[in-house]
Design an enzyme around this catalytic site. Structure first.
Site, short mmCIF file in Angstrom:
data_model
loop_
_atom_site.label_atom_id
_atom_site.label_comp_id
_atom_site.label_asym_id
_atom_site.label_seq_id
_atom_site.Cartn_x
_atom_site.Cartn_y
_atom_site.Cartn_z
N ALA A 1 132.61 4.73 188.80
CA ALA A 1 134.27 4.78 188.73
C ALA A 1 134.94 4.57 188.18
O ALA A 1 136.15 4.76 188.63
CB ALA A 1 134.14 2.83 189.79
N TRP B 1 128.11 -4.71 187.40
CA TRP B 1 129.37 -5.68 188.13
C TRP B 1 129.07 -6.67 188.93
O TRP B 1 128.00 -5.68 189.61
CB TRP B 1 129.97 -3.88 189.09
CG TRP B 1 131.09 -4.38 189.46
CD1 TRP B 1 132.01 -5.53 189.19
CD2 TRP B 1 131.91 -3.74 190.56
NE1 TRP B 1 133.16 -5.21 189.75
CE2 TRP B 1 133.00 -4.61 190.97
CE3 TRP B 1 131.25 -3.18 191.23
CZ2 TRP B 1 133.52 -4.24 192.21
CZ3 TRP B 1 131.78 -2.60 192.81
CH2 TRP B 1 133.20 -3.19 192.70
N ASP C 1 126.07 4.97 189.98
CA ASP C 1 127.71 4.14 190.36
C ASP C 1 128.98 5.41 189.59
O ASP C 1 128.96 4.26 188.32
CB ASP C 1 127.86 2.41 190.07
CG ASP C 1 129.22 2.56 190.86
OD1 ASP C 1 130.33 3.00 190.91
OD2 ASP C 1 129.69 0.91 190.76
C1 LIG Z 1 131.58 -0.57 188.41
C2 LIG Z 1 133.14 -0.04 189.97
N1 LIG Z 1 131.60 0.35 191.07
C3 LIG Z 1 132.48 1.05 192.12
C4 LIG Z 1 133.84 0.32 192.25
C5 LIG Z 1 134.89 -0.28 193.19
O1 LIG Z 1 135.65 0.42 192.90
P1 LIG Z 1 136.43 0.54 194.57
O2 LIG Z 1 135.97 0.22 196.12
O3 LIG Z 1 137.85 0.08 194.51
O4 LIG Z 1 136.72 2.14 194.83
C6 LIG Z 1 134.42 -0.56 190.98
C7 LIG Z 1 135.78 -1.42 190.78
O5 LIG Z 1 136.32 -1.58 190.25
C8 LIG Z 1 133.27 -0.80 189.90
O6 LIG Z 1 134.29 -1.27 188.90
#
Ligand SMILES: Cc1ncc(COP(=O)(O)O)c(C=O)c1O
Length: 397
Positions: free
Chosen positions: A213, A130, A211
């Site tokens: 999510a 990401w 991570d």
């Molecule tokens: C891989 C990944 N990690 C973390 C996040 C963090 O999301 P948020 O800060 O919106 O909770 C996202 C959001 O798209 C994500 O795709």
């Protein structure tokens, strides 16, 4: 002082979503941003969230600050959600956590604690990952190395490449792993592959930073966390960044948590204290609304049941869309798209070139990233044929 600052470019994903919104074509298809959308193209509020919110507002007596670590029910609810109710780590008290502004805040706080332990530590990230991981962790001072992950020719995980690259990760390094539903490629590790990563972490001493999510949007809440839980059972130290944006639909409420799973309870408390000092430097106290809602949904039996059943429905819908999309694309383009069905979560690379994705936008008002990453949840009965036909045409059919 400030006038010399240049205007910076928009975030590429948000910029593309804005271009789609501005497109007057009523038949446009938006597969850009990673939010769950229902059949009507709406990002819905869960029933359980709506109810918890109503109860919360009725009972609210103050807007005083939250405690620095956040809401206690939220923290324990998140620890159980991520680690599982029977977790040995939870039972033995070697876990602590802090409530954060979203998964982004969770990643940032995790990075701050890593940097406090080992300034400028090297973080291994998957290729691709990401894109926001890089500024989120890099701005703290952490350094990056990449490991091979997605193999575009097989549309799957290049596990041999991953293992070969991670052989160079040492006890001073961190390995960032996507807990499930890899963003951007949708290709996940099998449980056997997670076990190999656990062996490597044990032997080489690197620390996993997971991570997560999209828990609940791949194969279900427990199965999506199985790899992470395997690491927790085997290793002395792990940091987890969890988000409630997608699985509780709390995107704009900025709700997440950083979990520290350590060798013993005093280390877990030490890391929580480090996280609180780091948060104090950046934003002080976490926001209340989303976490109070999530805490209630996670710990109230009736709300929890309602939430889990709605989440299961979303998960089933995404997996149904994957099968439908495979079928339509194979008919329209006469090539193998079976990989879409084997991937997990909201994302998939369709395997198109940048030139082909630009043609999709210009000629068909079909918006996906230049990398051909699509948000599968943006597909619905009304746009699936347009999408398949357009992809077929840019592929020469
Ligand atoms: C891989 C990944 N990690 C973390 C996040 C963090 O999301 P948020 O800060 O919106 O909770 C996202 C959001 O798209 C994500 O795709």
């Amino acid at each position: 002082m400030l006038e010399a600052l240049p205007r910076l470019l928009d975030d590429p994903i948000l910029g593309l979503a804005a271009a789609c919104r501005a497109d007057p074509n009523p038949g446009k298809v938006d597969l850009t941003v990673g939010i769950y959308m229902d059949e009507q193209g709406v990002c819905p509020v869960f029933d359980a969230v709506r109810q918890a919110q109503r109860l919360l507002i009725e009972a609210e007596t103050t807007k005083a600050y939250m405690p620095p670590a956040g809401d206690a029910s939220f923290n324990s609810g998140m620890q159980q959600l991520v680690l599982g109710e029977g977790s040995e780590a939870l039972r033995t008290g070697r876990v602590s956590s802090v409530q954060t502004p979203g998964g982004c805040g969770a990643l940032r706080i995790g990075a701050e604690v890593i940097n406090a332990a080992k300034p400028g530590a090297r973080v291994w990230v998957s290729d691709p990952t990401w894109p926001v991981h890089i500024p989120l962790l890099g701005s703290v001072g952490l350094q990056f190395e990449t490991y091979r992950y997605y193999d575009a020719s097989s549309h799957g995980v290049d596990f041999e490449g991953m293992v070969a690259d991670l052989k160079s990760a040492t006890r001073d390094d961190v390995v960032l792993l996507h807990g499930c539903c890899h963003n951007p490629c949708g290709a996940d590790l099998s449980i056997e592959q997670w076990a190999v990563i656990a062996d490597m972490a044990e032997q080489q001493g690197f620390m996993p930073f997971v991570d997560i999510a999209y828990q609940g949007l791949g194969d279900g809440l427990d199965r999506d966390a199985a790899g992470l839980r395997l690491l927790v059972d085997r290793l002395p130290e792990i940091i987890v960044a969890a988000s409630c944006s997608k699985n509780l639909g709390l995107y704009r409420e900025r709700t997440g948590a950083t979990l520290f799973i350590c060798n013993d309870s005093s280390s877990a408390q030490a890391l929580q204290s480090q996280a609180l000092v780091a948060a104090r430097r950046v934003y002080s106290m976490p926001p209340a609304h989303g976490a109070l809602i999530a805490g209630r949904v996670l710990t109230d039996a009736t709300l929890r049941l309602s939430w889990e059943s709605e989440l299961q429905g979303m998960c089933r819908r995404i997996n149904g869309l994957r099968s439908a999309l495979r079928e339509k694309l194979e008919l329209a383009a006469d090539r193998d798209f079976s990989f879409i069905e084997h991937e997990k979560g909201m994302f998939s690379f369709l395997g198109l070139s940048g030139e082909q994705t630009r043609r999709l936008r210009a000629e068909h008002s079909v918006y996906m990233l230049d990398s051909s990453r699509i948000n599968v949840a943006g597909v619905n009965a009304a746009n699936i044929d347009t999408l398949a036909r357009a992809v077929g045409q840019v592929l020469g059919h």
